[in-house]
Enzyme design. Structure first.
Site: not given
Ligand SMILES: NC(=O)c1ccc[n+]([C@@H]2O[C@H](COP(=O)([O-])OP(=O)(O)OC[C@H]3O[C@@H](n4cnc5c(N)ncnc54)[C@H](O)[C@@H]3O)[C@@H](O)[C@H]2O)c1
Ligand SMILES: O=C(O)C[C@H](O)C(=O)O
Ligand SMILES: [Mg+2]
Length: 434
Positions: A112, A167, A209-210, A235, A268, A270-271, A347
């Protein structure tokens, strides 16, 4: 032991003669519980006290396990049940710690004032030196607005903090990066971008994230354009990388040629959109998507994908199905086709449990616990920081996916996340392609 949803620690007293622990273990097993660790707390002349960790599928099964132990009688007593997961989070999972010891006055003056002033002057003269004399080059901001916390939805950034701390813990554990959670109390993309840009000077990278779609697309695009440090929405791209790796190995294991395979993406957001883009870039000819939102489907059309209206149609046509909707149990057992590969990645609960999908005929099935972006983001950031990269490019992401696929043991879809080799391999691949 299979992955279970509930973990509890049971304090059990048994008479101190042989066979009693066995009775407890049998009672747990007969109710369908799995035993984790057993810790002996006290051995007395008359009785022994133990902490027994039990893993169950749900609350109902846990109740059966507890009842089973209570019914044993003969001096066997269940004293307490505590939630290991909640207990582990008490006080939070991370903290900032000094790398230098401060014991003497000399230490104090070096760490320091007045010594620190010389370092400030050095950096003031040559800002590049901050990389060398501060923690910036090894520190990543983990930024959330709390709007899409796992599949739990918009629960706010503070309720989402345990995920961000998680994370950070993973970044530290797997690649030695300091992750600092940054909670945004705004959902306005303009304000989010401005806030992240204003705090960016203290960080070597930004992990988003998220953050829910569609705002996440704009926020990430703008930050990538306007900052000269790596920015990645985990994501979207972390998930796309790990999914591509799983699809590559699934294709190899199931003898499916990806160039001719139909991949169906449910959700369809984020993920999901990033997964479609990544698979299309990789050369999968037919990617079909479904979402309950027309706007989400439009985004897939805009990048050249095809959409279907019903989930059943998608399930009928796809060789490989990926789901990221956040809706537990969305995929019905009777929709599963024989030999299909099903990655239900939401998740904390998947669209279909892997064992249910396999029983229904799937050749390979996995959930978001094993096919998790945890296999990607630590190594991606390690590689990008090592290379002093200003951006995380598509080539770096594809290289990461191939590295993950190459680390996968025969018969598995992805490597085990505790295998340090995978994070190192991803970091090396990303650094090489930076
Ligand atoms: N395993 C992993 O590494 C990982 C990483 C990212 C996200 N995820 C999971 O994926 C899920 C979505 O995350 P995100 O960040 O993409 O969220 P998001 O909100 O951006 O996307 C979710 C999409 O699903 C659609 N949806 C919801 N209900 C539906 C249904 N009944 N029928 C059809 N489409 C439907 C929504 O309209 C939306 O477009 C979360 O549960 C998250 O935990 C998992
Ligand atoms: O957080 C995790 O376990 C994975 C992913 O980023 C999610 O949002 O589900
Ligand atoms: Mg996430």
């Amino acid at each position: 032991m299979a992955d279970r949803n509930i973990i509890r620690s049971l304090v059990v007293e048994t008479p101190s003669f042989p066979g009693n622990l066995g009775k407890v273990a049998t009672a747990i097993g007969l109710s369908g519980g799995d035993i984790g660790d057993i810790e002996t707390v006290k051995v007395g002349v008359a009785s022994t006290l133990r902490n027994i960790t039990v893993h169950c599928d749900d609350e109902e099964q846990l109740e059966q396990v507890l009842d089973g132990i209570r019914r044993l009688g003969d001096g066997i007593r269940l004293h307490a049940v505590s939630d290991d997961v909640l207990r582990a989070h008490e006080g939070g999972k991370i903290r900032m710690k000094s790398r230098l010891d401060i014991r003497s006055l000399a230490d104090l003056r070096r760490v320091y004032t007045p010594g620190v002033a010389d370092v400030c002057r050095e950096i003031h003269k040559d800002p590049e030196k901050a990389r060398h004399y501060t923690s910036i080059a090894n520190t990543v901001a983990i930024v959330t607005d709390g709007t899409a916390i796992l599949g739990l939805g918009d629960i706010g950034p503070v309720a989402g903090l345990p995920v961000m701390e998680g994370k950070a813990a993973l970044l530290d554990r797997f690649v030695g990066i300091s992750g600092i959670p940054i909670l945004l109390s705004t959902q306005d993309p303009e304000e989010m971008v401005r806030t992240v840009k204003n705090i960016a000077p203290g960080f070597g990278g930004i992990l988003l994230e998220d953050i829910s779609s569609p705002r996440c697309f704009e926020v990430e695009e703008r930050l990538k354009r306007e900052l000269d440090i790596p920015v990645m929405h985990d994501d979207q791209h972390g998930t796309a990388v790990v999914t591509l790796a799983a699809v590559i190995t699934a294709g190899q294991n199931a003898g499916v040629n990806l160039k001719n395979a139909v991949v169906g993406q449910i959700g369809l957001g984020a993920a999901g959109l990033a997964i479609c883009r990544m698979l299309m870039d990789y050369g999968v000819k037919q990617v079909i998507g479904a979402d309950k939102s027309t706007k989400a489907k439009e985004r897939l059309w805009n990048i050249g994908g095809e959409t279907v209206d019903g989930l059943e149609e998608l399930m009928e046509r796809a060789d490989i199905v990926v789901a990221t909707t956040g809706v537990s149990g969305l995929i019905r057992e009777e929709w599963v086709q024989k030999g299909q590969v099903i990655l239900a990645l939401s998740n904390p609960k998947p669209e279909i449990e892997p064992d249910v999908a396999r029983r229904a005929g799937a050749a390979y099935a996995a959930d978001g616990r094993s096919v998790n972006n945890l296999l990607g983001f630590p190594g991606i950031f390690r590689g990008a920081l090592n290379a002093h990269a200003k951006k995380i490019t598509r080539q770096m992401l594809v290289a990461a996916a191939i590295a993950i696929a190459e680390c996968t043991k025969e018969g598995d879809l992805v490597p085990h996340p505790l295998d340090p080799k995978v994070h190192q391999a991803v970091a090396r691949a990303v650094e090489k392609h930076a």
